[in-house]
Write a protein that holds these residues in place. Structure first.
Motif, PDB file in Angstrom:
ATOM      1  N   ILE A 231      31.630  40.008  45.610  1.00 25.87           N
ATOM      2  CA  ILE A 231      31.543  39.059  44.579  1.00 25.87           C
ATOM      3  C   ILE A 231      30.267  39.207  43.506  1.00 25.87           C
ATOM      4  N   THR A 232      29.023  39.350  44.278  1.00 26.59           N
ATOM      5  CA  THR A 232      28.073  39.449  43.411  1.00 26.59           C
ATOM      6  C   THR A 232      28.013  40.742  42.524  1.00 26.59           C
ATOM      7  N   GLN A 233      28.658  41.742  43.228  1.00 24.70           N
ATOM      8  CA  GLN A 233      28.694  42.939  42.230  1.00 24.70           C
ATOM      9  C   GLN A 233      29.721  42.561  41.035  1.00 24.70           C
ATOM     10  N   LEU A 234      30.782  42.074  41.281  1.00 23.57           N
ATOM     11  CA  LEU A 234      31.434  41.844  40.308  1.00 23.57           C
ATOM     12  C   LEU A 234      31.035  40.817  39.155  1.00 23.57           C
ATOM     13  N   LEU A 235      30.151  40.032  39.434  1.00 23.58           N
ATOM     14  CA  LEU A 235      29.473  39.128  38.600  1.00 23.58           C
ATOM     15  C   LEU A 235      28.507  39.806  37.950  1.00 23.58           C
ATOM     16  N   LEU A 236      28.164  41.033  38.282  1.00 23.79           N
ATOM     17  CA  LEU A 236      27.116  42.014  37.423  1.00 23.79           C
ATOM     18  C   LEU A 236      27.736  42.456  36.464  1.00 23.79           C
ATOM     19  N   THR A 237      29.123  42.861  36.871  1.00 22.67           N
ATOM     20  CA  THR A 237      29.799  43.597  35.617  1.00 22.67           C
ATOM     21  C   THR A 237      30.376  42.629  34.506  1.00 22.67           C
ATOM     22  N   GLU A 238      30.640  41.253  35.181  1.00 23.95           N
ATOM     23  CA  GLU A 238      31.313  40.121  33.997  1.00 23.95           C
ATOM     24  C   GLU A 238      30.838  39.125  34.465  1.00 23.95           C
ATOM     25  N   PRO A 239      30.193  38.296  33.513  1.00 29.95           N
ATOM     26  CA  PRO A 239      29.774  36.888  33.889  1.00 29.95           C
ATOM     27  C   PRO A 239      31.065  35.906  34.029  1.00 29.95           C
ATOM     28  N   VAL A 240      31.056  35.331  34.962  1.00 31.44           N
ATOM     29  CA  VAL A 240      32.294  34.438  35.373  1.00 31.44           C
ATOM     30  C   VAL A 240      31.717  33.138  36.096  1.00 31.44           C
ATOM     31  N   GLU A 241      32.341  31.947  35.798  1.00 34.81           N
ATOM     32  CA  GLU A 241      31.593  30.697  36.341  1.00 34.81           C
ATOM     33  C   GLU A 241      32.693  30.593  37.457  1.00 34.81           C
ATOM     34  N   LEU A 242      31.936  30.585  38.747  1.00 37.66           N
ATOM     35  CA  LEU A 242      32.531  30.391  39.959  1.00 37.66           C
ATOM     36  C   LEU A 242      33.453  29.256  40.160  1.00 37.66           C
ATOM     37  N   SER A 243      32.731  28.272  39.483  1.00 36.95           N
ATOM     38  CA  SER A 243      33.380  26.932  39.575  1.00 36.95           C
ATOM     39  C   SER A 243      34.858  27.117  39.022  1.00 36.95           C
ATOM     40  N   ASP A 244      34.904  27.896  37.989  1.00 39.46           N
ATOM     41  CA  ASP A 244      36.276  27.872  37.385  1.00 39.46           C
ATOM     42  C   ASP A 244      37.213  28.671  38.275  1.00 39.46           C
ATOM     43  N   ILE A 245      36.680  29.737  38.915  1.00 40.86           N
ATOM     44  CA  ILE A 245      37.573  30.416  39.877  1.00 40.86           C
ATOM     45  C   ILE A 245      38.021  29.545  41.051  1.00 40.86           C
ATOM     46  N   LEU A 246      37.199  28.741  41.458  1.00 40.50           N
ATOM     47  CA  LEU A 246      37.447  27.837  42.693  1.00 40.50           C
ATOM     48  C   LEU A 246      38.353  26.663  42.160  1.00 40.50           C
ATOM     49  N   GLN A 247      38.272  26.219  40.971  1.00 35.54           N
ATOM     50  CA  GLN A 247      39.029  25.088  40.459  1.00 35.54           C
ATOM     51  C   GLN A 247      40.596  25.927  40.447  1.00 35.54           C
ATOM     52  N   VAL A 248      40.565  27.148  40.088  1.00 31.49           N
ATOM     53  CA  VAL A 248      42.069  27.691  39.925  1.00 31.49           C
ATOM     54  C   VAL A 248      42.583  28.056  41.342  1.00 31.49           C
ATOM     55  N   LEU A 249      41.545  28.304  42.473  1.00 30.07           N
ATOM     56  CA  LEU A 249      41.926  28.516  43.793  1.00 30.07           C
ATOM     57  C   LEU A 249      42.342  27.167  44.618  1.00 30.07           C
ATOM     58  N   ALA A 250      42.015  26.106  44.168  1.00 32.18           N
ATOM     59  CA  ALA A 250      41.932  24.897  44.984  1.00 32.18           C
ATOM     60  C   ALA A 250      43.345  24.566  45.442  1.00 32.18           C
ATOM     61  N   PRO A 251      44.431  24.586  44.728  1.00 30.92           N
ATOM     62  CA  PRO A 251      45.778  24.563  45.159  1.00 30.92           C
ATOM     63  C   PRO A 251      46.295  25.238  46.221  1.00 30.92           C
ATOM     64  N   PHE A 252      45.392  26.373  46.453  1.00 33.03           N
ATOM     65  CA  PHE A 252      46.020  27.404  47.456  1.00 33.03           C
ATOM     66  C   PHE A 252      45.312  27.419  48.795  1.00 33.03           C
ATOM     67  N   VAL A 253      44.082  26.534  48.807  1.00 28.97           N
ATOM     68  CA  VAL A 253      43.492  26.550  50.204  1.00 28.97           C
ATOM     69  C   VAL A 253      43.282  25.008  50.562  1.00 28.97           C
ATOM     70  N   ILE A 254      42.922  25.016  52.030  1.00 31.92           N
ATOM     71  CA  ILE A 254      42.870  23.496  52.249  1.00 31.92           C
ATOM     72  C   ILE A 254      41.539  23.097  52.029  1.00 31.92           C
ATOM     73  N   PRO A 255      41.446  21.760  51.919  1.00 36.01           N
ATOM     74  CA  PRO A 255      39.880  21.036  51.428  1.00 36.01           C
ATOM     75  C   PRO A 255      38.793  21.534  52.097  1.00 36.01           C
ATOM     76  N   THR A 256      38.994  21.762  53.446  1.00 32.34           N
ATOM     77  CA  THR A 256      37.764  22.088  54.090  1.00 32.34           C
ATOM     78  C   THR A 256      37.372  23.412  53.888  1.00 32.34           C
ATOM     79  N   ASP A 257      38.205  24.184  53.496  1.00 35.34           N
ATOM     80  CA  ASP A 257      38.018  25.582  53.099  1.00 35.34           C
ATOM     81  C   ASP A 257      37.385  25.983  51.704  1.00 35.34           C
ATOM     82  N   LEU A 258      38.030  24.933  50.992  1.00 40.55           N
ATOM     83  CA  LEU A 258      37.525  25.023  49.477  1.00 40.55           C
ATOM     84  C   LEU A 258      35.857  24.493  49.678  1.00 40.55           C
TER      85      LEU A 258
END
Length: 116
Positions: free
Chosen positions: A66-93
């Protein structure tokens, strides 16, 4: 050479396959590859299972990816987790949010050292 074939019966994998891909030349062919955002979604999706299985060395590799990918392209991880939220249980999120915060802190430390 390693090739990953996505099992698109999983709704997250289907979404990544449909919405988070790009085409890249490979030899004399053009292949579809996950974008950085798509890879981040897949990695974050895999992490809770690794944590539950006590596979911390593998989880550490994924977190570093993840860190290495962020070095190649800036991405807001909060945006990634928002997209991921419907696919994981709340405790995992919640755990993933903690992991994302730690990775972002590490990433910021790397950026500060790079600027010096």
């Amino acid at each position: 050479m390693q090739i990953d074939c996505w099992l698109t019966r999983n709704s997250l994998f289907r979404m990544v396959c449909d919405d988070y891909v790009t085409k890249r030349p490979f030899g004399n062919r053009t292949v579809r590859c996950a974008t950085v955002r798509g890879l981040l979604l897949l990695i974050f999706f895999a992490l809770p299972s690794l944590y539950r299985q006590d596979q911390f060395s593998k989880a550490s590799i994924y977190e570093n990816d993840i860190t290495q990918l962020l070095l190649t392209e800036p991405v807001e991880l909060s945006d990634i987790l928002q997209v991921l939220a419907p696919f994981v249980i709340p405790t995992d999120l919640q755990k993933l949010q903690t992991t994302a915060s730690e990775i972002e802190q590490r990433f910021q430390r790397f950026r500060l050292q790079q600027e010096r």
